[in-house]
Scaffold this motif. Structure first.
Motif, PDB file in Angstrom:
ATOM      1  N   SER A 404     -47.447 -28.939  52.599  1.00 47.38           N
ATOM      2  CA  SER A 404     -48.435 -29.379  53.169  1.00 47.38           C
ATOM      3  C   SER A 404     -49.151 -30.555  52.229  1.00 47.38           C
ATOM      4  O   SER A 404     -49.013 -30.376  51.033  1.00 47.38           O
ATOM      5  CB  SER A 404     -49.394 -28.410  53.611  1.00 47.38           C
ATOM      6  N   LEU A 405     -49.943 -31.243  52.483  1.00 45.78           N
ATOM      7  CA  LEU A 405     -50.480 -32.221  51.783  1.00 45.78           C
ATOM      8  C   LEU A 405     -51.473 -31.939  50.737  1.00 45.78           C
ATOM      9  O   LEU A 405     -51.669 -32.335  49.814  1.00 45.78           O
ATOM     10  CB  LEU A 405     -51.320 -33.346  52.808  1.00 45.78           C
ATOM     11  N   PRO A 436     -42.777 -24.120  65.620  1.00 48.03           N
ATOM     12  CA  PRO A 436     -42.913 -25.451  66.100  1.00 48.03           C
ATOM     13  C   PRO A 436     -41.450 -26.137  65.501  1.00 48.03           C
ATOM     14  O   PRO A 436     -41.018 -25.701  64.451  1.00 48.03           O
ATOM     15  CB  PRO A 436     -44.129 -25.856  65.113  1.00 48.03           C
ATOM     16  N   TYR A 441     -42.840 -31.500  62.416  1.00 51.24           N
ATOM     17  CA  TYR A 441     -43.694 -31.170  61.323  1.00 51.24           C
ATOM     18  C   TYR A 441     -43.644 -32.228  60.231  1.00 51.24           C
ATOM     19  O   TYR A 441     -44.401 -32.861  59.255  1.00 51.24           O
ATOM     20  CB  TYR A 441     -43.464 -29.798  60.795  1.00 51.24           C
ATOM     21  N   ARG A 452     -51.883 -41.508  52.653  1.00 52.20           N
ATOM     22  CA  ARG A 452     -52.649 -41.499  51.258  1.00 52.20           C
ATOM     23  C   ARG A 452     -52.400 -42.563  50.242  1.00 52.20           C
ATOM     24  O   ARG A 452     -52.972 -42.967  49.549  1.00 52.20           O
ATOM     25  CB  ARG A 452     -52.024 -40.065  50.750  1.00 52.20           C
TER      26      ARG A 452
ATOM     27  N   MET B 220     -58.752 -21.514  56.000  1.00 52.68           N
ATOM     28  CA  MET B 220     -58.830 -22.687  56.327  1.00 52.68           C
ATOM     29  C   MET B 220     -58.966 -22.587  57.749  1.00 52.68           C
ATOM     30  O   MET B 220     -58.407 -22.241  58.621  1.00 52.68           O
ATOM     31  CB  MET B 220     -57.259 -23.345  56.411  1.00 52.68           C
ATOM     32  N   ILE B 422     -57.622 -37.129  50.221  1.00 49.61           N
ATOM     33  CA  ILE B 422     -57.244 -36.413  51.631  1.00 49.61           C
ATOM     34  C   ILE B 422     -58.711 -36.817  52.300  1.00 49.61           C
ATOM     35  O   ILE B 422     -58.658 -37.262  53.768  1.00 49.61           O
ATOM     36  CB  ILE B 422     -57.093 -35.037  51.392  1.00 49.61           C
ATOM     37  N   TRP B 475     -62.935 -27.250  57.765  1.00 53.37           N
ATOM     38  CA  TRP B 475     -62.785 -28.659  57.962  1.00 53.37           C
ATOM     39  C   TRP B 475     -63.586 -29.068  59.020  1.00 53.37           C
ATOM     40  O   TRP B 475     -63.894 -28.575  59.831  1.00 53.37           O
ATOM     41  CB  TRP B 475     -61.373 -28.920  58.269  1.00 53.37           C
ATOM     42  N   PRO B 482     -55.940 -31.839  56.990  1.00 51.09           N
ATOM     43  CA  PRO B 482     -54.474 -31.414  56.487  1.00 51.09           C
ATOM     44  C   PRO B 482     -54.261 -29.996  57.109  1.00 51.09           C
ATOM     45  O   PRO B 482     -54.989 -29.225  57.097  1.00 51.09           O
ATOM     46  CB  PRO B 482     -54.430 -31.513  55.173  1.00 51.09           C
ATOM     47  N   VAL B 483     -53.045 -29.747  57.928  1.00 54.57           N
ATOM     48  CA  VAL B 483     -52.922 -28.410  58.139  1.00 54.57           C
ATOM     49  C   VAL B 483     -51.433 -27.992  57.511  1.00 54.57           C
ATOM     50  O   VAL B 483     -50.833 -28.627  56.897  1.00 54.57           O
ATOM     51  CB  VAL B 483     -52.467 -28.601  59.655  1.00 54.57           C
ATOM     52  N   THR B 484     -51.214 -26.823  57.554  1.00 53.58           N
ATOM     53  CA  THR B 484     -50.074 -26.119  57.046  1.00 53.58           C
ATOM     54  C   THR B 484     -49.308 -25.803  58.502  1.00 53.58           C
ATOM     55  O   THR B 484     -49.775 -25.887  59.328  1.00 53.58           O
ATOM     56  CB  THR B 484     -50.424 -25.058  55.982  1.00 53.58           C
ATOM     57  N   TYR B 485     -48.104 -25.599  57.760  1.00 50.50           N
ATOM     58  CA  TYR B 485     -47.048 -25.237  58.872  1.00 50.50           C
ATOM     59  C   TYR B 485     -47.523 -23.912  59.824  1.00 50.50           C
ATOM     60  O   TYR B 485     -47.480 -23.876  61.080  1.00 50.50           O
ATOM     61  CB  TYR B 485     -45.696 -25.046  58.268  1.00 50.50           C
ATOM     62  N   LEU B 488     -49.944 -24.401  62.667  1.00 51.21           N
ATOM     63  CA  LEU B 488     -49.349 -24.787  63.984  1.00 51.21           C
ATOM     64  C   LEU B 488     -48.697 -23.529  64.742  1.00 51.21           C
ATOM     65  O   LEU B 488     -48.297 -23.758  65.944  1.00 51.21           O
ATOM     66  CB  LEU B 488     -47.982 -25.782  63.678  1.00 51.21           C
ATOM     67  N   LEU B 489     -48.612 -22.512  64.157  1.00 51.36           N
ATOM     68  CA  LEU B 489     -48.209 -21.315  64.954  1.00 51.36           C
ATOM     69  C   LEU B 489     -49.279 -20.453  65.717  1.00 51.36           C
ATOM     70  O   LEU B 489     -50.083 -19.998  65.332  1.00 51.36           O
ATOM     71  CB  LEU B 489     -47.548 -20.087  63.878  1.00 51.36           C
TER      72      LEU B 489
END
Lengths: 879, 490
Positions: A404-405, A436, A441, A452, B220, B422, B475, B482-485, B488-489
């Motif tokens: 992730s970023l 997903p 992704y 960025r 988050m 970010i 946020w 910014p999201v993590t994988y 998305l679940l």
């Protein structure tokens, strides 16, 4: 000189440590080693100072005592110092033992002929065994630490000379079972055991006997060097790298020798003993033990790896990097024999978990991620040595490992690699799951990275990260248009937003495959040329264009250049502009470029720019396409970082100047043929590589002949016979000579080369020309007339011409046929030869015998007589 | 398995060299082996000066990244581990294990027992993990209980002697340097034969066992359609066992209340002698179900002398302790913000402290602020462009609090206001900082009666618990975040 004071030593040691090489080049270097040894016995120096002296000798023995004899002397002195210590506790005993060991091992003095070795080894073994060495040598309080230290010293010596302790295996085993300190003895025994297993498989020594022999440590007998000598002193990797071990390179197969059931039992007992007490070792030492024993037993018959099984559950539960790494080493060593499919799954799950566990530091995560992608699978599918996701690592397992970023750059790249591997698999399998899509992704993640990197004022590290990620994706997913199209689009957008990243784009274009490079070049070129006019980023646009400009879309590129030329007022902008012109020149763009260069040559104010424009113009006007390409191509001679001007000059030097080169052609003289009014040399050229525009230049030694013209050949190709070249000669006097030959040619890479070829010889016979043929039947009269005209100015002589098996007829037809005026085969021939410029040579060959023929000769030039004599006498030998 | 050399380098931004070698140690016997094993690919260990320069360059610590430098910035130079190749004198020294922590760079070069060309995979080099462990050990030693530079200097000056014990020839014997220090102190005691190497002596005195459980909760929260909020608890169980005898056995059980959240991803200290397979396999990787093992979690072990981390775990609690939303909108010259926080009813409403930090990145200093809050006070750090909402010890009865207002900023100057790659535009977060004593979010506790000690004397057993926030982000729901994988679940 007396001992140095503490302060002097502190200063000296400080100076040495600051830069050992500088110190050793200085005046004090020579005495340092000697002073150090001497002052260790000084009573004026404190123990602390002495410890710091010994610490230096532990780190820099090679500088202090650079050869074996100096090391031997040093070790002896250190041992003497040790023996002379008063029988009370001292902080010097440990470091003295370590220093003596280090000096011997590093100096290469360790061996049966070294006195110091023969003193040190029994001393160490005695200390390790905890024996009483007498005379209060070891105060009671130091017994235990010294015992451990002695073990460490022996382990180091065994590492440097494998097999050294082969004879002490039984003793060490006994000590481990009794009162000895567990860790030092375990590590020493496992190393000695491993080395013995490797060496005895070659030497054939009895393992069982070695394992059970109980020699006394202070037995006094000479040290046993047999195994060391068997091993030729070759170092043995203690934890061999896996692929090497797989190939068996440098690693003698342990299966070479079978052990008797008794030996195998004894070995198993020793290993079990070591493993059973391994929990008493520190984690790092446990890991060492497992690496050593695992690779020692690998492939050994009758030694099931099940011995390790009881340790595994305990080890799998820990967070210790070394322990989990050692388990992976066992996995690599034994595979299915130790890890069933379920065990493998469990190990992989623990590894996956450890690679993301929030309680562990980042560098540990990263190492575990590497381990995941290099996981030693039971049934590997992919090519060896390449990072790949193990088969059992399903996307479900990985979901916590995706980037992730918010991740640190290294973590992001490592996880991105995993994501790419998943995307590649996803593409193959098109597995429909509820997760997903990794591809989607990935796209979002890249978009975030580009955004960025596009930030104004952002640090370069962010841009670098973004390009590294793009490169990684391009490399892993090269064949996937669904990934490449958005990648190209995103990069183009990034360039539009921040042209100052041009160097990164150029670097990326230099590294990616054509699948991405070519479309990306097109898009970036469009980005640049669609925005002519004054722009703060002009220098970046020009830098970019110099990389992406080629033969395509010439007019757009030229239009852009014409439009911006007026704004290129500074030196660097002009250079940028000329770099683009240069790129176009290389790409073979002609028409519009000529005009532009002419304009630039007039318009640019800076003389350097002006000169360059003119130079390019001249080059374009005068050089053919391929030659131009080479002239402007990257120079191999210039280092990569040199300025473009230097590179350019070097390129010109290489391409526009004549190179001295090794000969790529061979030249020989063909058969003599008589044609025309002048003697002609028939030359046969032969090329070793394709060459173009060959020019051969000849020079005659002395002034014997008139200067010779050059011969030109447009193209020579190896293996294809070339037409013979005819070189007309204009002798000023009838004499043989030597021709100096130079060749000038162009190689297929466009370089012009010059080479000095071996000289060619013009023989006397090569000059022979016939007289005009007399009318039929008038031959004799013609000859007699010539014959008479030679005297009185000329000369007459008789020469014996030996005949070979072919007889006179054969000889004449072979060598003199064109010059025969009167012939009465097979007995009589009259020969008339015109020697240019204006001499004649007349021969009567009559009354031949079996072995030779007398030749009567006349010439109007007496100077040729010796030449004729040599010629006739050599005829029979000439084939 | 051995190390060729190791260095400690303090990172000093702003000084001419940007760093100083504080400690270095070379191992010549290992170096001699390296020369033989590496053959033609052997690169000698450089002197401290060139090494320092090359390492700082590679780690991007020279702060001269104005220009593109190919040997550092090229897209093909991808480093995915803390193991580097350093260009020294035209040759590449590899592998160099190095990491930066608390302004100190820890570095070592493990021996590779084969030729380096082609490079063997790192996983096959035993010295890599050994090197890491040694460096971690040095780091723990330098920074455990260290408060100021003087203490650091004292500890640095002890290093040569300690390494003479812990790593005399380059092969690490004990990564725990505290043990080596204790070893010198315990040296006079005659040790019994079965003394573990990781326990330099025996304890004499009143027996006592102390167990403390610290849980950190991170979260988050997005308050958005299509993006799931995430949160996770990470627990650390620290023990100090003062017990007589060389190998006392202790078993500690961690228990959960009936509705407690199962512990997962359990990692234990190497002194734990056996593990239930249910503990080994319970993992956050699997989807949760009711059949998950919920304890008690038994850890039998033989304790070392010093305080140690018995185990780490993670857990997925059903709800985050504080649920919030943050809305920020740019309105011409000012920002309008609205924040709402709600403490979950099951959470102990008794904080040691609770604050919300609201930073504004990539903007100028705060010049004007108007706000309204239902609870607590707001502190303004104008130059740092930061607001801190101090909530205090307790949430009000409603368990819900809010803050709204408008903020105006002055002109941006790069030196003073923080840059963040970010938080650009309206992308923004607030971060919660809180601590609750004598409480764990999972409910996990160490039952004093279930602690079994097989040693002479009955020990006094004490247990402590606390919950701390860590990386607890909320946020701005009105902008991309910014999201993590995992988010998305759904």
């Amino acid at each position: 000189m007396g001992p140095l004071s503490r302060d002097v030593w502190a200063q000296r040691l400080g100076a040495f440590r600051a830069s050992p090489s500088a110190f050793m080049a200085g005046p004090e270097a020579e005495d340092l080693g000697r002073d150090l040894l001497g002052d260790l016995r000084s009573e004026k120096l404190s123990e602390q100072t002495k410890v710091s002296l010994l610490a230096l000798s532990l780190e820099y023995p090679a500088q202090l005592w650079p050869d074996a004899s100096a090391a031997e002397v040093a070790a002896t002195s250190l041992l003497d110092t040790l023996v002379l210590l008063p029988p009370r506790p001292s902080a010097l005993r440990r470091p003295l033992l370590l220093a003596a060991t280090t000096a011997l091992a590093v100096g290469g003095a360790l061996g049966p002929t070294s006195g110091a070795s023969c003193r040190l080894l029994p001393l160490l073994l005695g200390l390790a065994a905890g024996s009483d060495l007498g005379r209060g040598f070891v105060p009671a309080s130091e017994q235990r630490p010294l015992q451990a230290t002695a073990c460490e010293c022996l382990r180091e010596l065994e590492s440097c000379k494998p097999g050294l302790l082969g004879g002490s295996l039984g003793l060490l085993r006994g000590l481990l079972g009794q009162e000895g300190p567990v860790q030092p003895l375990s590590l020493l025994l496992s190393l000695a055991l491993r080395n013995t297993l490797v060496l005895q498989s070659r030497a054939g020594a009895g393992l069982g006997a070695l394992l059970t022999a109980r020699v006394s440590p202070t037995g006094g007998g000479p040290w046993d060097w047999t195994l060391v000598e068997e091993g030729d002193g070759r170092l043995q990797p203690q934890a061999p790298s896996w692929p090497v071990a797989e190939e068996g390179e440098g690693e003698p197969s342990l299966t070479a020798r079978e052990h008797s059931p008794e030996e195998a039992r004894e070995l198993r007992a020793a290993v079990a003993q070591l493993l059973d007490t391994s929990y008493l070792l520190t984690p790092v030492a446990q890991a060492q033990l497992l690496w050593l024993l695992g690779w020692a037993l690998r492939g050994l018959q009758g030694q099931p790896p099940a011995l390790f099984k009881p340790q595994l559950v305990r080890l799998l539960g820990t967070a210790q990097l070394t322990l989990l790494h050692a388990v992976l080493a066992l996995k690599a060593a034994f595979g299915e024999a130790l890890f069933t499919a379920q065990d493998e799954t469990l190990l992989l799950r623990r590894l996956t978990l450890a690679a993301q566990h929030p309680a562990l530091p980042l560098s540990t995560h990263l190492f575990y991620l590497h381990c995941l992608l290099s996981f030693p699978e039971n049934c590997p599918l992919g090519p060896e040595g390449e990072e790949a996701a193990p088969l059992l690592l399903r996307p479900q397992l990985c979901r916590g490992l995706l980037p992730s970023l918010l991740h640190e750059p290294m973590a992001l790249l490592a996880r991105l690699h995993l994501l790419c591997l998943l995307c590649a698999e996803d593409e193959e399998e098109e597995e429909k799951s509820q997760l997903p899509s990794p591809g989607h992704y990935l796209e979002e993640l890249l978009a975030g990275l580009w955004q960025r990197a596009a930030l104004e004022g952002g640090p370069r590290a962010l841009a670098t990260l973004c390009f590294q990620a793009s490169y990684l994706v391009a490399r892993c997913l090269a064949g996937q248009p669904t990934v490449l199209t958005p990648l190209i689009h995103g990069l183009a957008q990034l360039y539009r937003a921040r042209p100052m990243l041009a160097p990164h784009f150029v670097d990326l274009l230099d590294h990616v495959d054509p699948e991405l490079r070519e479309p990306l070049k097109v898009v970036l070129r469009q980005e640049v040329v669609s925005r002519p006019g004054r722009d703060e980023a002009l220098c970046w646009h020009l830098q970019m264009l110099a990389r992406v400009a080629d033969g395509d879309a010439q007019s757009a590129t030229l239009n852009f250049l014409r439009a911006v030329a007026a704004h290129c007022t500074s030196w660097d902008l002009q250079q940028g502009l000329l770099q683009v012109c240069r790129a176009l020149l290389r790409a073979g763009v002609g028409g519009g470029l000529v005009d532009l260069l002419q304009v630039l040559a007039r318009q640019l104010e800076d003389p350097d720019g002006c000169d360059h424009a003119r130079l390019y113009y001249i080059l374009l006007a005068h050089l053919a396409g391929p030659k131009l390409g080479v002239a402007l191509g990257p120079s191999l001679a210039a280092p990569a970082l040199a300025s473009s001007l230097v590179a350019e000059n070097q390129g010109f030097v290489a391409a526009l100047m004549v190179q001295e080169a090794p000969a790529l052609i061979r030249l020989s003289v063909g058969s003599h043929e008589v044609k025309g009014p002048l003697p002609v040399l028939q030359l046969l050229p032969e090329a070793l590589e394709p060459i173009y525009s060959l020019e051969l230049r000849f020079r005659v030694e002395g002034q014997l002949y008139a200067p010779l013209g050059a011969v030109h050949v447009p193209y020579l190709c190896p293996g294809r016979p070339a037409r013979p070249l005819l070189l007309p000669l204009q002798p000023r006097c009838p004499a043989p000579t030597r021709l100096d030959v130079h060749a000038l040619y162009t190689t297929s890479t466009g370089l012009t080369c010059h080479v000095h070829l071996p000289p060619l010889f013009v023989n006397f016979a090569d000059l022979f020309l016939p007289f005009p043929k007399p009318p039929e039947g008038a031959g004799l009269g013609f000859f007699e007339e010539l014959w008479d005209s030679c005297l009185p100015e000329g000369a007459e002589s008789r020469v014996w011409c030996p005949l070979g098996p072919q007889g006179l007829e054969g000889l004449v037809s072979r060598h003199l046929e064109p010059f025969v005026v009167v012939a009465q085969p097979p007995t009589s021939y009259y020969v008339a030869i015109h020697l240019p410029p204006d001499s004649k040579l007349l021969l009567r060959l009559e009354a031949a015998l079996a072995e030779g023929v007398p030749v009567a000769l006349r010439t109007d030039d007496w100077a040729v007589l010796p030449l004729v004599g040599d010629y006739l006498r050599g005829l029979a030998a000439a084939v | 398995m051995a190390q060729r050399a190791l260095w400690l380098i303090s990172h000093e931004p702003g000084t001419p060299l940007r760093g100083t070698v504080r400690f270095s140690r070379r191992y010549p016997t290992v170096e001699k082996r390296a020369r033989v094993f590496n053959r033609a690919s052997y690169v000698p260990i450089p002197e401290d000066g060139p090494f320092l320069k090359a390492l700082l360059f590679e780690l991007r610590l020279l702060d001269d990244d104005k220009d593109f430098v190919e040997s550092r910035d090229s897209c093909s130079r991808i480093n995915k581990t803390s193991i580097y190749g350093l260009l020294v004198g035209g040759e590449e020294l590899w592998p160099v294990v190095a990491f930066l922590k608390n302004d100190m760079i820890y570095a070592c070069v493990p021996l590779v027992e084969q030729t380096l060309s082609p490079r063997p995979p790192l996983i096959s080099v035993s010295g890599v993990s050994q090197g890491f462990e040694l460096l971690y050990g040095i780091q723990d030693f330098l920074y455990s209980g260290q408060k100021n530079d003087n203490e650091l200097n004292t500890k640095l000056s002890q290093l040569p002697d300690l390494l003479l014990q812990a790593c005399p020839f380059g092969t690490v014997l004990d990564a725990n340097l505290q043990n080596s220090l204790d070893n010198t102190n315990f040296a006079s005691v005659t040790q019994p034969q079965k003394q573990p190497a990781w326990k330099p002596g025996t304890y004499k005195g009143k027996p006592q066992v102390s167990i403390s459980i610290t849980e950190k909760v991170k979260s988050m929260q997005y308050d958005k359609q299509g993006v799931a909020d995430t949160w996770q608890v990470v627990g650390t169980v620290t023990c100090k066992c003062d017990l007589e005898g060389s190998m006392p056995n202790v078993t500690i059980s961690l228990s959960l209340p009936t509705n407690g959240s199962p512990l997962q991803d359990i990692l234990v200290h190497p002194c734990v002698t056996s593990l239930d397979s249910a503990i080994l396999t319970s993992s956050s990787i699997d989807a949760m179900d009711d059949s998950a093992f919920s304890g008690p979690y038994k850890f039998p072990f033989t304790p070392p002398l010093e305080s140690f981390n018995l185990c780490y775990y993670t857990s997925q609690v059903p709800v985050p302790p504080i649920l919030g939303f943050y809305q920020m909108k740019e309105e011409e010259v000012q920002l309008r913000i609205t924040i709402n926080l709600k403490l979950h009813e099951s959470v102990k409403n008794n904080f040691e402290f609770c604050e919300a930090h609201i930073p504004f990145f990539n903007r100028g200093p705060i010049t004007h602020l108007e706000y309204k809050t239902s609870f607590g006070q707001l502190e303004v750090f104008r130059e740092k462009s930061l607001l801190i909402w101090i909530i205090g010890q307790k949430f009000p009865k409603s368990m819900e609090i809010s803050l709204s207002g408008t903020v105006t900023f002055g002109a941006k100057s790069h030196e003073k206001q923080p840059f963040d790659p970010i938080c650009v535009g309206e992308t923004a977060y607030l971060k919660l900082h809180f601590r609750i004593l004598d409480y764990t979010l999972t409910g996990c506790y160490a039952d004093q009666h279930s602690v079994q000690v097989f040693a002479s004397g009955k020990p006094k057993i004490s247990a402590y618990r606390k919950l701390i926030s860590s990386d607890y982000y909320i946020w701005n729901s009105k902008a991309p975040a910014p999201v993590t994988y995992g988010s998305l679940l759904l």
